[in-house]
Design a protein around this motif. Sequence first.
Motif, PDB file in Angstrom:
ATOM      1  N   VAL A  56      29.980  50.704  41.208  1.00  5.25           N
ATOM      2  CA  VAL A  56      30.607  50.304  42.472  1.00  5.25           C
ATOM      3  C   VAL A  56      32.030  49.844  42.189  1.00  5.25           C
ATOM      4  O   VAL A  56      32.254  48.799  41.561  1.00  5.25           O
ATOM      5  N   GLN A  57      32.991  50.639  42.649  1.00  6.55           N
ATOM      6  CA  GLN A  57      34.397  50.275  42.505  1.00  6.55           C
ATOM      7  C   GLN A  57      34.842  49.441  43.702  1.00  6.55           C
ATOM      8  O   GLN A  57      34.400  49.678  44.829  1.00  6.55           O
ATOM      9  N   PRO A  58      35.706  48.442  43.464  1.00  4.74           N
ATOM     10  CA  PRO A  58      36.185  47.620  44.579  1.00  4.74           C
ATOM     11  C   PRO A  58      37.055  48.438  45.523  1.00  4.74           C
ATOM     12  O   PRO A  58      37.688  49.429  45.124  1.00  4.74           O
ATOM     13  N   SER A  59      37.068  48.034  46.770  1.00  6.29           N
ATOM     14  CA  SER A  59      37.903  48.710  47.761  1.00  6.29           C
ATOM     15  C   SER A  59      39.373  48.404  47.484  1.00  6.29           C
ATOM     16  O   SER A  59      39.768  47.256  47.286  1.00  6.29           O
ATOM     17  N   ASN A  60      40.186  49.470  47.449  1.00  6.22           N
ATOM     18  CA  ASN A  60      41.622  49.312  47.194  1.00  6.22           C
ATOM     19  C   ASN A  60      42.418  50.003  48.292  1.00  6.22           C
ATOM     20  O   ASN A  60      43.376  50.722  48.024  1.00  6.22           O
TER      21      ASN A  60
END
Length: 288
Positions: free
Chosen positions: A119-123
């Motif tokens: 899960v990648q953080p929202s950017n």
Amino acid sequence: MRQFLRAAVLVFLPVVCASAWAQQPAPSSPDSTGTQSEHGSRGNDNDVLLAGAAKLYYSAKSAGLTGFDCSVHPDWLRLIQSSETDTTVTESGENVLLLKSVAINLHARMNGGSAVEWVQPSNSSKPLDKASADMLGQMHKAIEETLMGFMQFWTPFVDGSIVPPDSKGIEIRHSPSGPILLLKQPDAIVMEVFSNEMVLKEFRIVTGGKMIDLTPSYDSTDDGLLVSRFVAHVGPANTSATEVREMDVEIYYQTIGDFPIPSRLNVEVVGTGTFNLKLDSCRVNPAT
């Protein structure tokens, strides 16, 4: 980095066949190898030998463990330095900080179906450039391949299936140093070498033109021998020593709900790269 990914895939590809014992169908006629594994006193003796050997090893299946879920924390700095030989990278480097922002979870299932959650953080306010996106994609694949490969070869050693349930269809040679088990299938040849004390010393499989040779080590626990290390040599089935890759895997354990599960994995493909993975915040899934 791409070289490291190829090495990781090469190492883990054939190991899924490690559960071949459990999948071997019983033959319809007596074994032709001379072991008399289906009929006769020799076959009965071999079955007793294997039943005794199985009791020496920890069995997650007998203990009632069906799986576990953990957060995974790779040592990103060590991985980047080892795979790219870039000693200038630091903990505060842009790529390291970006990778540390990713949440990784391992959903391990002893009967197959394990999965890695990335899960990648929202950017949305600062979209990733192509180089960063490509780097994340490569690391995602590397971590997933490593963890899924680990589950494929670790599970048979802890669920009891590394020792066949009986000697049907298996040639058993009794050498002075211990028994040697040999199983020939249309698409694979599997060999296990035991000491006289029935401790597994070598596991070798040849399949799809590839060879993998595992040398395991164990921790002694109240519930039996628990695999703690592998030294693997992998390469084409017919090759010179210079074409064989070596991989070392160290497994450290934690006890959750009376079950030993991995707490740390150190995976090194010699001359290529190193994965050090910490597993925490774990939950176990006992049989109901």
